[in-house]
Design a protein around this motif. Structure first.
Motif, PDB file in Angstrom:
ATOM      1  N   VAL A   1      13.809  -4.693   6.493  1.00  0.00           N
ATOM      2  CA  VAL A   1      12.348  -4.702   6.369  1.00  0.00           C
ATOM      3  C   VAL A   1      11.930  -5.558   5.175  1.00  0.00           C
ATOM      4  O   VAL A   1      10.993  -6.365   5.258  1.00  0.00           O
ATOM      5  CB  VAL A   1      11.804  -3.265   6.213  1.00  0.00           C
ATOM      6  CG1 VAL A   1      10.325  -3.286   5.849  1.00  0.00           C
ATOM      7  CG2 VAL A   1      12.015  -2.485   7.503  1.00  0.00           C
ATOM      8  N   ALA A   2      12.637  -5.396   4.055  1.00  0.00           N
ATOM      9  CA  ALA A   2      12.339  -6.211   2.870  1.00  0.00           C
ATOM     10  C   ALA A   2      12.516  -7.693   3.176  1.00  0.00           C
ATOM     11  O   ALA A   2      11.739  -8.535   2.708  1.00  0.00           O
ATOM     12  CB  ALA A   2      13.241  -5.795   1.709  1.00  0.00           C
ATOM     13  N   SER A   3      13.520  -8.029   3.972  1.00  0.00           N
ATOM     14  CA  SER A   3      13.739  -9.424   4.353  1.00  0.00           C
ATOM     15  C   SER A   3      12.554  -9.970   5.134  1.00  0.00           C
ATOM     16  O   SER A   3      12.106 -11.100   4.906  1.00  0.00           O
ATOM     17  CB  SER A   3      15.016  -9.545   5.198  1.00  0.00           C
ATOM     18  OG  SER A   3      16.149  -9.150   4.464  1.00  0.00           O
TER      19      SER A   3
ATOM     20  N   ALA B   1      10.228  -8.598  -4.183  1.00  0.00           N
ATOM     21  CA  ALA B   1      11.471  -9.085  -4.771  1.00  0.00           C
ATOM     22  C   ALA B   1      12.044  -8.090  -5.774  1.00  0.00           C
ATOM     23  O   ALA B   1      13.254  -7.819  -5.783  1.00  0.00           O
ATOM     24  CB  ALA B   1      11.233 -10.434  -5.453  1.00  0.00           C
ATOM     25  N   LEU B   2      11.181  -7.513  -6.613  1.00  0.00           N
ATOM     26  CA  LEU B   2      11.666  -6.555  -7.603  1.00  0.00           C
ATOM     27  C   LEU B   2      12.140  -5.270  -6.936  1.00  0.00           C
ATOM     28  O   LEU B   2      13.140  -4.678  -7.339  1.00  0.00           O
ATOM     29  CB  LEU B   2      10.572  -6.242  -8.622  1.00  0.00           C
ATOM     30  CG  LEU B   2      11.050  -5.383  -9.798  1.00  0.00           C
ATOM     31  CD1 LEU B   2      12.006  -6.194 -10.675  1.00  0.00           C
ATOM     32  CD2 LEU B   2       9.900  -4.854 -10.608  1.00  0.00           C
TER      33      LEU B   2
ATOM     34  N   CYS C   1       4.260  -2.333 -10.116  1.00  0.00           N
ATOM     35  CA  CYS C   1       4.167  -1.599  -8.846  1.00  0.00           C
ATOM     36  C   CYS C   1       5.500  -1.603  -8.113  1.00  0.00           C
ATOM     37  O   CYS C   1       5.875  -0.610  -7.483  1.00  0.00           O
ATOM     38  CB  CYS C   1       3.077  -2.208  -7.969  1.00  0.00           C
ATOM     39  SG  CYS C   1       1.399  -1.837  -8.507  1.00  0.00           S
ATOM     40  N   GLY C   2       6.242  -2.715  -8.211  1.00  0.00           N
ATOM     41  CA  GLY C   2       7.563  -2.751  -7.605  1.00  0.00           C
ATOM     42  C   GLY C   2       8.490  -1.744  -8.244  1.00  0.00           C
ATOM     43  O   GLY C   2       9.250  -1.051  -7.559  1.00  0.00           O
TER      44      GLY C   2
ATOM     45  N   ALA D   1      11.938 -17.570  -1.712  1.00  0.00           N
ATOM     46  CA  ALA D   1      11.613 -16.328  -1.017  1.00  0.00           C
ATOM     47  C   ALA D   1      12.402 -16.216   0.281  1.00  0.00           C
ATOM     48  O   ALA D   1      12.907 -15.137   0.644  1.00  0.00           O
ATOM     49  CB  ALA D   1      10.117 -16.238  -0.743  1.00  0.00           C
ATOM     50  N   ALA D   2      12.520 -17.337   1.004  1.00  0.00           N
ATOM     51  CA  ALA D   2      13.316 -17.344   2.233  1.00  0.00           C
ATOM     52  C   ALA D   2      14.795 -17.090   1.914  1.00  0.00           C
ATOM     53  O   ALA D   2      15.497 -16.377   2.652  1.00  0.00           O
ATOM     54  CB  ALA D   2      13.151 -18.678   2.954  1.00  0.00           C
ATOM     55  N   GLY D   3      15.277 -17.674   0.794  1.00  0.00           N
ATOM     56  CA  GLY D   3      16.653 -17.434   0.375  1.00  0.00           C
ATOM     57  C   GLY D   3      16.900 -15.977   0.040  1.00  0.00           C
ATOM     58  O   GLY D   3      17.972 -15.421   0.351  1.00  0.00           O
TER      59      GLY D   3
END
Length: 386
Positions: free
Chosen positions: A167-169, A20-21, A143-144, A80-82
């Motif tokens: 990819v992030a999605s 997310a970050l 780490c992000g 997370a899905a959003g």
């Protein structure tokens, strides 16, 4: 809670935080490519960053209030899905206005997500192990910041920025599934009513802590946003800059791990020490790294800076949760708002400073703000323990 730390749940939370970050910060380093794809200048493309930060700043507290009493498990899975949906929309945007809208949506999801993920970790671990739990989640943040963005930038140069967000999605959808599977079926423990918690946020100690956190983080982001510009200014090539960021990341991970120990002693004092490390590192970089100097000095400065910042992330969360008595659930929302206000303020002040002076001015200004924050944190520590 049992005496055992729920490592599986915490690692899943940390992994989700990492992705997310990374998603939040990716556009910073991809602005030239994103701007070119939409036919706008890099300055205009910067709106994607500022809009996101403003939405998070404004939305963190009200969304934290709205979600405070809901199931952590399903709330985090849905958020997370959003996040994933917002990234897909951004990746498939056909014009710049669409891109801004989807980034704003992502900022709203971010505000809610980071508003509850730290308090979820604290609830899962219990008071005795809270410091370790927050350090694990903080490791995902550091780490992000340190590895997710450089890795995404490198991949984006090869595959294109839209592919990276897709990819992030996918990773966020995996995180959503893991949240639903691994997080325990529990509801937040009863606390004071929402209205009482909101009133608590207006108390002087809470406001003072929030402003202090914002001041410290503004010093960090003022320098961090433009440190690549500075390193290029003093002669480092792209490989050298990447190596400097890698040094920052490795040491940030170490700092986050050390914060789990420091939390048990005195989080305010430990935060003051971390702020001093940041200030000293920025002073070393700004004053010691010159066009003809050894690049080793830049690597040392970046490493010390990373160590201090890596420790600060979980320590700040710990200070918020333990200091905002009566509004513990809203503490991460306030801190999340402070983080993003600092990102916006640091980028804006830094841009203004660069218009009137060399990048060294920005780095040294960050050192001054970090030193001032360290003094104020030290004073708070003496007040609490003196």
């Amino acid at each position: 809670m049992s005496g055992r730390l729920p490592f599986a749940s915490l690692l899943v939370l940390a992994a989700g935080t990492f992705v997310a970050l990374s998603t939040e910060l990716l556009p910073v380093s991809l602005l030239p490519r994103i701007g070119h794809s939409f036919g706008v200048s890099e300055g205009t493309a910067g709106t994607l960053v500022s809009v996101y930060a403003i939405v998070v700043t404004i939305g963190s507290i009200p969304l934290g209030v709205a979600l405070a009493s809901l199931s952590r498990r399903w709330t985090l899975a849905i958020l997370a899905a959003g996040f994933a949906i917002a990234n897909v929309g951004f990746a498939f945007s056909t014009n710049f206005v669409e891109a801004v809208v989807f980034r704003a949506v992502g900022g709203g999801v971010h505000a809610a997500f980071f508003g509850i993920i730290f308090v979820t970790a604290a609830e899962l671990s219990g008071p005795a192990r809270r410091g370790v739990a927050l350090a694990i989640i903080g490791l995902g943040v550091t780490c992000g910041l340190a590895f997710g963005v450089p890795l995404g930038t490198a991949l984006g140069a090869v595959f294109g920025w839209r592919d990276i967000f897709l990819v992030a999605s996918g990773l966020l959808l995996i995180a959503a599934a893991l949240f639903a599977i691994l997080l325990p079926r529990s509801r937040p423990e009863p606390q004071s009513g929402t209205r009482d918690q909101v009133k608590t946020l207006a108390r002087r100690p809470v406001v003072a802590s929030a402003l202090l956190i914002t001041l410290l983080l503004t010093g960090h982001y003022l320098a961090y946003t433009y440190i690549a510009t500075f390193l290029h200014h003093v002669g480092l090539n792209q490989g050298g800059i990447a190596a400097a960021f890698f040094a920052f990341g490795v040491c940030a991970a170490a700092g986050s791990a050390l914060a789990g120990i420091a939390h048990k002693v005195a989080p305010h004092l430990a935060s003051a020490v971390a702020a001093l490390l940041i200030s000293g590192a920025l002073a070393l970089i700004g004053l010691g790294v010159q066009p003809q100097s050894s690049s080793a000095l830049a690597f040392v400065g970046m490493g010390v800076w990373g160590l201090g910042y890596g420790a600060l992330v979980p320590l700040i969360q710990s200070i918020g949760i333990t200091s905002f008595v009566g509004a513990e659930r809203l503490a991460p929302s306030v801190i999340n708002s402070s983080f993003n206000l600092a990102i916006f303020a640091g980028a804006t002040i830094g841009a203004a400073a660069l218009s009137i002076g060399p990048p060294t001015v920005v780095v040294l200004a960050g050192a001054v703000l970090a030193a001032l924050s360290a003094a104020l944190l030290g004073r708070q520590s003496r007040t609490r323990h003196g």
